[in-house]
Write an enzyme that holds these catalytic residues in place. Structure first.
Site, PDB file in Angstrom:
ATOM      1  CG  ASN A  11      -1.731   1.206   1.428  1.00 48.80           C
ATOM      2  OD1 ASN A  11      -1.778   2.059   0.534  1.00 48.80           O
ATOM      3  ND2 ASN A  11      -2.397   1.322   2.565  1.00 48.80           N
ATOM      4  CD1 TRP A  12       3.838   1.428  -2.761  1.00 49.81           C
ATOM      5  CD2 TRP A  12       3.956   2.782  -4.549  1.00 49.81           C
ATOM      6  NE1 TRP A  12       4.839   0.972  -3.569  1.00 49.81           N
ATOM      7  CE2 TRP A  12       4.941   1.778  -4.679  1.00 49.81           C
ATOM      8  CE3 TRP A  12       3.843   3.743  -5.557  1.00 49.81           C
ATOM      9  CZ2 TRP A  12       5.810   1.720  -5.779  1.00 49.81           C
ATOM     10  CZ3 TRP A  12       4.702   3.675  -6.655  1.00 49.81           C
ATOM     11  CH2 TRP A  12       5.675   2.673  -6.750  1.00 49.81           C
ATOM     12  CE  LYS A  13      -0.198   3.062   4.878  1.00 48.76           C
ATOM     13  NZ  LYS A  13      -0.083   3.113   6.321  1.00 48.76           N
ATOM     14  CG  HIS A  95      -5.805   1.684   5.390  1.00 49.26           C
ATOM     15  ND1 HIS A  95      -5.388   2.586   6.341  1.00 49.26           N
ATOM     16  CD2 HIS A  95      -4.757   0.855   5.172  1.00 49.26           C
ATOM     17  CE1 HIS A  95      -4.127   2.311   6.678  1.00 49.26           C
ATOM     18  NE2 HIS A  95      -3.727   1.268   5.976  1.00 49.26           N
ATOM     19  CD  GLU A  97      -2.971   5.262   6.953  1.00 50.53           C
ATOM     20  OE1 GLU A  97      -2.936   5.329   5.711  1.00 50.53           O
ATOM     21  OE2 GLU A  97      -2.030   4.767   7.631  1.00 50.53           O
ATOM     22  CD  GLU A 165      -3.187  -2.534   7.291  1.00 54.64           C
ATOM     23  OE1 GLU A 165      -2.124  -2.776   6.722  1.00 54.64           O
ATOM     24  OE2 GLU A 165      -3.824  -1.485   7.120  1.00 54.64           O
ATOM     25  N   GLY A 171       2.886   2.201  10.817  1.00 57.50           N
ATOM     26  CA  GLY A 171       3.874   3.278  10.688  1.00 57.50           C
ATOM     27  C   GLY A 171       4.590   3.635  11.974  1.00 57.50           C
ATOM     28  CB  SER A 210       5.537  -1.926  11.966  1.00 54.69           C
ATOM     29  OG  SER A 210       5.140  -0.593  12.271  1.00 54.69           O
ATOM     30  N   GLY A 231       2.991  -1.161   4.206  1.00 59.29           N
ATOM     31  CA  GLY A 231       2.997   0.264   3.904  1.00 59.29           C
ATOM     32  C   GLY A 231       4.393   0.737   3.542  1.00 59.29           C
ATOM     33  N   GLY A 232       5.063   1.363   4.499  1.00 61.84           N
ATOM     34  CA  GLY A 232       6.358   1.997   4.241  1.00 61.84           C
ATOM     35  C   GLY A 232       7.360   1.115   3.522  1.00 61.84           C
TER      36      GLY A 232
END
Ligand code: 13P
Length: 247
Positions: A11-13, A95, A97, A165, A171, A210, A231-232
């Site tokens: 997920n590149w957000k 998600h 977010e 998640e 993150g 993470s 994610g990251g």
């Protein structure tokens, strides 16, 4: 019932411009043989370019959200049909977010899941508790409640996945212990079986929060963990490939 095929989705957000497609191409080039399905989910602006860059590769492309309606006067929103038309085959829905930042309820997420099915997109439905909810001993109730509320009965017989998640692990570099992950994943599986019968065993339950190359093997080999939503660490091909190799 055989074990579901693992899915590793990035997920590149809200990161990435056309120059970032080099990382996506590097993922495809470095994939080698893997038992996992692999997907990258960029911003809507990049879906078409990424789908073009990754055509004829084993890496699928997904969206990060969609609107429930197929078209109409919804300025700034993107329909599942448009995401599909741009070249995606999956879509992340619900998600945290989106739930926290855009007030998305379970019922809204369920309506987006129906939109994804209508458009022929495979939904990745996210659930997860906050730190306060975990501290209050509510994690299992929150997560299984989100599963019940966000997954419509129409998913029966369709391909989809659930991503657990924990909000506090996203993150932050923090992850639950392996027994904590297994406890939640087993509860999600039991809920899916209650909802869909034996077919509820057919879909992978992803862990997200993470995940990085150094912790991927332990997480991915935990009971009922059928892949990861990353994610990251999905922004850099080398890190994402390190996670895929840990399957
Ligand atoms: P991080 O891997 O950066 O913690 O993000 C997880 C996530 O939210 C994926 O959807």
């Amino acid at each position: 019932m055989t074990t579901p095929q693992p899915l590793i989705a990035g997920n590149w957000k809200m990161n990435g411009v056309s120059a970032s497609l080099a990382e996506a191409k590097a993922v495809a080039a470095g994939l080698g043989s893997t038992s996992a399905r692999v997907a990258l989910c960029p911003s809507a602006t990049l879906i078409a370019q990424m789908a073009w860059a990754l055509k004829d590769t084993a890496v699928a492309v997904g969206g990060q959200d969609c609107r429930a309606e197929p078209s109409g006067a919804f300025t700034g929103d993107v329909a599942a049909e448009q995401i599909k038309d741009a070249g995606a085959s999956l879509v992340i829905l619900g998600h945290s977010e989106r739930r926290a930042g855009h007030g998305e309820t379970d019922a809204l997420v369920a309506s987006k899941v129906l939109a994804a099915l209508r458009a022929g997109l495979e939904p990745i439905v996210c659930v997860g508790e906050t730190l306060e909810q975990r501290k209050a001993g509510e994690a299992l109730a929150v997560v299984t409640g989100q599963v019940r509320g966000s997954l419509p009965a129409e998913l029966a017989g369709k391909a989809y996945s659930v991503a657990y998640e924990p909000v506090w692990a996203i993150g932050t570099g923090l992850t639950p212990t392996t027994p904590e992950i297994e406890e939640v994943h087993r509860a999600i599986r039991a809920t899916l079986v209650e909802m869909f019968g034996e077919a509820g065993r057919a879909m992978p339950i992803l862990y997200g929060g993470s995940v990085k190359p150094s912790n991927a093997a332990e997480i991915l080999h935990a009971d009922e963990v059928g892949g990861a939503l990353v994610g990251g660490a999905a922004l850099k091909a080398e890190d994402f490939l390190g996670i895929i190799r840990a399957v």
